[in-house]
Enzyme design. Structure first.
Site, mmCIF file in Angstrom:
data_model
loop_
_atom_site.group_PDB
_atom_site.id
_atom_site.type_symbol
_atom_site.label_atom_id
_atom_site.label_comp_id
_atom_site.label_asym_id
_atom_site.label_seq_id
_atom_site.Cartn_x
_atom_site.Cartn_y
_atom_site.Cartn_z
ATOM 1 N N GLU A 17 106.374 61.681 63.224
ATOM 2 C CA GLU A 17 106.760 61.532 61.820
ATOM 3 C C GLU A 17 107.806 62.570 61.397
ATOM 4 O O GLU A 17 107.959 62.864 60.214
ATOM 5 C CB GLU A 17 105.511 61.635 60.941
ATOM 6 N N LYS A 150 90.964 59.936 61.648
ATOM 7 C CA LYS A 150 90.398 58.785 60.940
ATOM 8 C C LYS A 150 88.927 58.566 61.256
ATOM 9 O O LYS A 150 88.177 58.054 60.420
ATOM 10 C CB LYS A 150 91.211 57.529 61.274
ATOM 11 N N SER A 201 101.733 57.293 59.044
ATOM 12 C CA SER A 201 102.916 56.458 58.839
ATOM 13 C C SER A 201 102.866 55.158 59.628
ATOM 14 O O SER A 201 103.899 54.604 60.002
ATOM 15 C CB SER A 201 104.199 57.238 59.181
ATOM 16 N N ASN A 324 90.330 52.956 52.736
ATOM 17 C CA ASN A 324 90.891 52.803 54.076
ATOM 18 C C ASN A 324 91.145 54.167 54.713
ATOM 19 O O ASN A 324 90.772 54.408 55.859
ATOM 20 C CB ASN A 324 92.184 51.987 54.008
ATOM 21 N N SER A 336 108.363 57.181 47.662
ATOM 22 C CA SER A 336 106.948 57.315 48.023
ATOM 23 C C SER A 336 106.028 57.034 46.843
ATOM 24 O O SER A 336 106.378 57.256 45.679
ATOM 25 C CB SER A 336 106.670 58.713 48.578
#
Length: 377
Positions: A17, A150, A201, A324, A336
């Protein structure tokens, strides 16, 4: 805040990123300057070297703008090699020449790490800044690490009763030893979203529908991480909400991302010519309030501080909302969502970054007496 301070904007980095970070950093540098602060831009190369962007280059880039695509309007990592050192005064850091540590280019009061992905958003650079004893914007080491991972994030959310989509996770060794990937996702219905556990991303993510090769999607995720998350897809709307604050954080207006092709991939986010973001999202008042309340609960679940963007899936048919993920250093480009939802809430870009700087200083000032900043030299 009202008193201008010297702020080191840290950007770039070795993650995939890198370009997104460079674009975010230019937006932040412009807003900080508009808020009256002195900006020192410190770029990190793709190999991890720190470089001090010359003031003249920074001034020229700050004065530009107007690029049609967010990714085209960005800082560049250029200038002499430098290193960060403990400051001469408590709560500061020195930007010193890498080949001559006694040659100091600048001293900064706060660091704003506009770094996305591994080595910047995952607690690594936060640990460096803690060791220097300098205040920094955003979540601390633990919250940054949990927010980036995550799998750990979903565990924290579920422990606090925050709804998440059905999912499984496994590491590369388990995948290689399994008799085919399908046995690892038993109980999940397609479409599936296959993701590296620690990447942002939308990099390395695949949408797997009936007839698609699940194994190929897992292999793509494993190119970016050793742990894979597989989520059951939800047919619904993609909503996003910003959180800002410390002990008593606030939730912003709610935005919606209207995507093509079933999900918001990297190309749509940063190379699309159309703006897919709708702010505020057209929602019933009770749904908006549920999103805002769940955003604050999710932020508390990971121990957040400063900021985060909380992403939701909303199944209109059933009325179900799912968190999420959280992004502890969301994009700050001209396009953004995080600055947009706060602008809708009455907090413009310069005030937003100014408040974040104030939160960094407040957290630093409230450290327990037994904590000695800058103890590692």
């Amino acid at each position: 805040m009202s008193t201008p301070v010297r702020i080191g904007v840290l950007f770039g980095g070795p993650s995939a990123e890198h370009d997104v970070s460079c674009a975010s950093a230019l937006g932040v540098a412009r807003a900080l300057a508009d808020a009256g602060h002195r900006v020192v831009a410190i770029g990190v190369t793709r190999t991890g070297t720190f470089r001090l962007v010359p003031d003249a280059v920074l001034a020229e880039l700050r004065a530009g703008g107007g690029a049609g695509r967010a990714i085209d309007d960005r800082l560049t990592v250029t200038g002499p090699a430098v290193e960060l050192r403990v400051g001469n005064r408590p709560g500061t850091a020195l930007v010193a020449a890498a080949n001559a540590p006694g040659a100091v280019h600048a001293e900064v009061d706060v660091v704003f790490p506009v770094l996305h992905g591994p080595y910047g958003e995952d607690g690594v650079v936060q640990g460096l800044l803690e060791s220097l004893g300098v205040p920094y914007v955003g979540c601390g080491i633990l919250a940054s690490a949990v927010g980036m991972d995550k799998v750990a994030m979903k565990r924290a959310l579920r422990a606090e009763g925050v709804p998440t989509t059905p999912h499984v996770s496994f590491d590369a060794h388990t995948y290689r030893a399994a008799d085919g990937p399908e046995k690892l996702v038993l109980g999940l219905r397609r479409p599936l979203f296959v993701k590296p556990a620690r990447m942002g991303s939308s990099i390395g993510i695949s949408r797997v529908t009936e007839g698609d090769d699940l194994g190929a999607a897992v292999e793509e995720a494993l190119r970016h991480d050793t742990v894979v998350l597989v989520e059951q897809g939800v047919t619904g709307r993609e909503l996003e909400c910003g959180v800002l604050g410390g002990w008593r954080p606030e939730a912003s207006a709610v935005g919606e991302v209207r995507v093509a092709g079933g999900w918001f991939d990297y190309r749509q986010k940063y190379y699309g010519d159309d703006d897919p973001m709708v702010v505020p999202a057209p929602l019933p008042d009770e749904v908006t309030e549920r999103v805002r309340e769940l955003s604050l609960r999710a932020f508390a679940a990971i121990g957040g501080w400063g900021l985060a963007r909380v992403d939701f899936l909303y199944d209109e048919a059933s009325g179900d909302l799912y968190v999420n993920e959280l992004n502890t250093m969301p994009g700050f480009t001209a396009h953004s969502m995080y600055p947009k939802v706060w602008a809708e809430s009455g907090v413009d870009y310069p005030e937003l970054v100014d408040r974040l700087v104030g939160l960094a200083l407040a957290r630093h000032a409230e450290r327990p007496a037994g904590v000695r900043p800058g103890a590692l030299r």
